[in-house]
Enzyme design. Structure first.
Site, PDB file in Angstrom:
ATOM      1  N   HIS A   7       0.827  -1.209   0.000  1.00 51.85           N
ATOM      2  CA  HIS A   7       0.000   0.000   0.000  1.00 51.85           C
ATOM      3  C   HIS A   7       0.854   1.249   0.000  1.00 51.85           C
ATOM      4  O   HIS A   7       2.042   1.213   0.312  1.00 51.85           O
ATOM      5  CB  HIS A   7      -0.973   0.031   1.190  1.00 51.85           C
ATOM      6  CG  HIS A   7      -0.325   0.009   2.543  1.00 51.85           C
ATOM      7  ND1 HIS A   7      -0.047  -1.150   3.226  1.00 51.85           N
ATOM      8  CD2 HIS A   7       0.099   1.013   3.348  1.00 51.85           C
ATOM      9  CE1 HIS A   7       0.519  -0.859   4.389  1.00 51.85           C
ATOM     10  NE2 HIS A   7       0.631   0.452   4.482  1.00 51.85           N
ATOM     11  N   HIS A  79       3.994   7.111   3.827  1.00 51.70           N
ATOM     12  CA  HIS A  79       4.934   6.003   3.652  1.00 51.70           C
ATOM     13  C   HIS A  79       4.451   5.075   2.533  1.00 51.70           C
ATOM     14  O   HIS A  79       3.307   5.169   2.095  1.00 51.70           O
ATOM     15  CB  HIS A  79       5.144   5.205   4.957  1.00 51.70           C
ATOM     16  CG  HIS A  79       3.934   4.480   5.483  1.00 51.70           C
ATOM     17  ND1 HIS A  79       3.071   5.027   6.402  1.00 51.70           N
ATOM     18  CD2 HIS A  79       3.441   3.234   5.230  1.00 51.70           C
ATOM     19  CE1 HIS A  79       2.123   4.154   6.688  1.00 51.70           C
ATOM     20  NE2 HIS A  79       2.313   3.053   5.980  1.00 51.70           N
ATOM     21  N   GLU A 130       7.735   1.044   4.917  1.00 48.52           N
ATOM     22  CA  GLU A 130       7.207   0.004   5.803  1.00 48.52           C
ATOM     23  C   GLU A 130       7.433  -1.334   5.109  1.00 48.52           C
ATOM     24  O   GLU A 130       7.207  -1.457   3.901  1.00 48.52           O
ATOM     25  CB  GLU A 130       5.702   0.243   6.025  1.00 48.52           C
ATOM     26  CG  GLU A 130       5.043  -0.799   6.902  1.00 48.52           C
ATOM     27  CD  GLU A 130       3.542  -0.530   7.129  1.00 48.52           C
ATOM     28  OE1 GLU A 130       2.922   0.189   6.320  1.00 48.52           O
ATOM     29  OE2 GLU A 130       2.996  -1.045   8.122  1.00 48.52           O
TER      30      GLU A 130
HETATM   31 CO    CO Z   1       1.180   1.276   6.294  1.00 47.98          CO
END
Ligand code: CO
Length: 134
Positions: A7, A79, A130
């Protein structure tokens, strides 16, 4: 080592407005908002054919995204999340190559209930990364 883009997370001041924009204007499939007390954010996931967008709205006093929204009052990309097969192996490999892992270095349970780690943005072109175990 990294696999799919899981994502892209966008920090927003108003998660209801962001959800409406993606649902009504962009025609996307948008989840309900979920308060995540332990992460200091409320999240919404927008499911796209090839990846997801995660909206993050501050929750509570010490939200980890409060400062980001002070610097970016209109919101912004916070992020990006890449999948890895083995998060501990990925962490050790990255550390050995000089990348900084944020926090204790031990994976935490992320918004999807899977182990995640964050990498220092200064080591990755100014972008907070991430890693999520797929
Ligand atoms: Co995230």
């Amino acid at each position: 080592m990294i696999g799919r883009l899981n994502h892209v997370a966008i920090a927003v001041r108003d998660i209801a407005a962001a959800s409406k924009l993606y649902r009504d204007t962009l025609g996307a499939e948008v989840s309900a908002a979920v308060p995540q007390e332990e992460h200091g954010v409320t999240t919404v996931f927008v499911t796209l054919p090839n990846t997801k967008i995660e909206f993050l709205e501050p929750l509570g006093e010490d939200s980890p995204i409060a400062k980001f929204l002070e610097r970016n009052p209109d919101g912004g990309i916070h992020h990006i999340c890449y999948e890895v097969d083995d998060i501990l192996a990925a962490r050790d490999q990255l550390k050995a190559k000089g990348a900084r892992v944020l926090g204790s270095g031990e994976p935490k349970t992320g918004a999807h209930g899977k182990p995640v780690l964050f990498l220092h943005p200064k080591d990755f072109n100014g972008t907070l990364v991430e890693l999520e175990q797929a």
